[in-house]
Design an enzyme around this catalytic site. Sequence first.
Site, PDB file in Angstrom:
ATOM      1  N   GLY A 276      43.493   1.822  25.118  1.00 39.54           N
ATOM      2  CA  GLY A 276      43.068   2.671  24.157  1.00 39.54           C
ATOM      3  C   GLY A 276      42.091   3.164  24.449  1.00 39.54           C
ATOM      4  N   ARG A 313      27.395   1.533  21.853  1.00 41.04           N
ATOM      5  CA  ARG A 313      28.049   1.122  22.715  1.00 41.04           C
ATOM      6  C   ARG A 313      26.690   0.797  24.211  1.00 41.04           C
ATOM      7  NH1 ARG A 313      30.580   2.992  26.660  1.00 41.04           N
ATOM      8  NH2 ARG A 313      31.653   1.574  26.938  1.00 41.04           N
ATOM      9  N   CYS A 344      15.059   1.431  12.714  1.00 35.66           N
ATOM     10  CA  CYS A 344      14.536   0.448  13.330  1.00 35.66           C
ATOM     11  C   CYS A 344      14.066  -0.376  13.578  1.00 35.66           C
ATOM     12  CB  CYS A 344      13.457   0.483  11.474  1.00 35.66           C
ATOM     13  SG  CYS A 344      13.232   2.464  10.685  1.00 35.66           S
ATOM     14  N   GLU A 345      14.666  -0.036  15.048  1.00 30.84           N
ATOM     15  CA  GLU A 345      14.806  -1.075  16.533  1.00 30.84           C
ATOM     16  C   GLU A 345      14.333  -0.415  17.038  1.00 30.84           C
ATOM     17  OE1 GLU A 345      16.750  -4.464  15.800  1.00 30.84           O
ATOM     18  OE2 GLU A 345      17.519  -3.743  13.786  1.00 30.84           O
ATOM     19  N   TYR A 374      35.912   3.688  20.714  1.00 30.64           N
ATOM     20  CA  TYR A 374      34.393   2.636  20.283  1.00 30.64           C
ATOM     21  C   TYR A 374      33.505   3.382  19.914  1.00 30.64           C
ATOM     22  CZ  TYR A 374      38.377  -0.017  22.610  1.00 30.64           C
ATOM     23  OH  TYR A 374      38.815  -0.872  22.875  1.00 30.64           O
TER      24      TYR A 374
HETATM   25  N1  LLP Z   1      44.817  -4.842  24.029  1.00 28.53           N
HETATM   26  C1  LLP Z   1      43.642  -6.285  23.265  1.00 28.53           C
HETATM   27  C2  LLP Z   1      44.625  -7.535  22.802  1.00 28.53           C
HETATM   28  C3  LLP Z   1      42.596  -5.660  22.868  1.00 28.53           C
HETATM   29  O1  LLP Z   1      41.335  -7.063  22.699  1.00 28.53           O
HETATM   30  C4  LLP Z   1      42.142  -4.523  23.362  1.00 28.53           C
HETATM   31  C5  LLP Z   1      40.755  -3.585  23.385  1.00 28.53           C
HETATM   32  C6  LLP Z   1      42.671  -3.658  23.727  1.00 28.53           C
HETATM   33  C7  LLP Z   1      44.387  -4.002  23.827  1.00 28.53           C
HETATM   34  C8  LLP Z   1      42.518  -1.932  24.390  1.00 28.53           C
HETATM   35  O2  LLP Z   1      41.775  -2.207  25.674  1.00 28.53           O
HETATM   36  P1  LLP Z   1      41.307  -0.794  26.502  1.00 28.53           P
HETATM   37  O3  LLP Z   1      42.454  -0.474  27.003  1.00 28.53           O
HETATM   38  O4  LLP Z   1      40.886  -0.151  25.300  1.00 28.53           O
HETATM   39  O5  LLP Z   1      40.684  -1.238  27.139  1.00 28.53           O
HETATM   40  N2  LLP Z   1      33.863  -2.094  22.001  1.00 28.53           N
HETATM   41  C9  LLP Z   1      34.023  -2.494  23.794  1.00 28.53           C
HETATM   42  C10 LLP Z   1      35.426  -2.530  24.247  1.00 28.53           C
HETATM   43  C11 LLP Z   1      36.286  -3.449  23.174  1.00 28.53           C
HETATM   44  C12 LLP Z   1      37.908  -3.790  23.861  1.00 28.53           C
HETATM   45  C13 LLP Z   1      39.100  -4.805  22.893  1.00 28.53           C
HETATM   46  N3  LLP Z   1      40.246  -4.836  22.963  1.00 28.53           N
HETATM   47  C14 LLP Z   1      33.746  -0.776  24.541  1.00 28.53           C
HETATM   48  O6  LLP Z   1      33.045   0.253  23.736  1.00 28.53           O
HETATM   49  O7  LLP Z   1      33.302  -0.604  25.747  1.00 28.53           O
END
Ligand code: LLP
Length: 419
Positions: A276, A313, A344-345, A374
């Site tokens: 992702g 983030r 307001c935080e 994200y």
């Molecule tokens: N596959 C699964 C089962 C996942 O849970 C995730 C991410 C991905 C793939 C993709 O991961 P990536 O390649 O993007 O690292 N909100 C957080 C990140 C949460 C990731 C959740 N799962 C942030 O802003 O850092």
Amino acid sequence: MHDFKLKNNTLYCEQVPLERIAAAVGTPVFVYSRKTLLDHLRKLQRAFAPVDALICYSMKANSNLSICRLLTQAGAGVDIVSGGELYRAKKAGVPGEKIVYASVGKTMEEIEEALAAGIAFFNVESKPELELIDAVAGRLKKCPAAAIRVNPDVDAHTHHYITTAKKQNKFGIDFDAAEEIFLRTAPRLRHVRLCGIHVHIGSQIEHVTPFVEALKKTAAFIARLNGRGAAITHLNIGGGLGIIYHREKPQTADAYARVILPILRKTGLRIIMEPGRFIAGNAGVLLTKVLYVKDTAAKRFVIVDAAMNDLIRPSFYGAYHDLVVMPAARGGRRRAADVVGPVCESGDFLAKDRLLPAGVRQGNVIAVLSAGAYGFSMSSNYNSRRRAAEVLVSGDRYRVIRKRETYQDLVRNDVIGES
Ligand code: LLP
């Protein structure tokens, strides 16, 4: 690498000056580079071509329909985690056979929808979930493929909120319990084909070592299972590749592939992966405008029109995002400031104690870098703020791929009853 570069004191996305987009579309606005998105996908496609991996872009990073369609047309599938993401995937034209579905809490309704869409894999995270999928599949006369998401008990050395493969985490199933499911539960299921293993150990992982540790454990587990009569055909290695926000030195796609391809080849399985952040993270920025500069006895606050509801983030993970103030004169005096939004935080900030040009003033546009993943997807309407617009740049052109929300959007589902 990405296509956000400084030229003549202004930051460009490909060939479009970002200040032009800010002026025309307004702020806050997320701006994405088409070329960067495709470059990142292609890097992975090339690196994993030797095993012909199916790359399922993890939509939770950024699920805008135009972005999903762009990546799908370039050959990607998608990794989804909800009925809402399935709906988006279908709207974007992703074929069912390129959709994989992970989540610890799939509802019956979501399972029905995924079966109707003919998805490629359910990544199953508990025994009762597997049994429910079997029952629903029987009722709908379907025969879906499923993978067990294993929890290899590996520390990914990343923020604890995005570490997913320690045994204390809610995700996946430990090897012993997974073996039990393969050998005892699966044979009595009539409608699910349990033929895959899924492993995702966390996100923003900078070094290849935890991936290797997890994959070696998982490969040994697969060999053991197949030796006992299971018939595993697919291995999904998840996502998690880290990117550069500040001074990180994450592995490249090639370096990652070089180390893990030998392990993958040895399994002889079909490979799926779910990146992702690697694809979308550095392909987007958030543009915001300076509303006020407020100097207090304690510090300087640069108050901008984007807030934690737009990019959570920094507040949520203490994440660092680089900032470029435009016009971006090189050199010159710098002064530390907190860059904060109107919410307001006290936890509402985009940067703390950041050195910015001392002359930063009202009306300047600030680009918050690496906000493509994200960013918008975690945004909210907190403080009844409208969610930002999104723009996709391609060469010297750009177009709005999501309109800024209106006040009417904010109250659309509210109902005023008798009081
Ligand atoms: N596959 C699964 C089962 C996942 O849970 C995730 C991410 C991905 C793939 C993709 O991961 P990536 O390649 O993007 O690292 N909100 C957080 C990140 C949460 C990731 C959740 N799962 C942030 O802003 O850092």
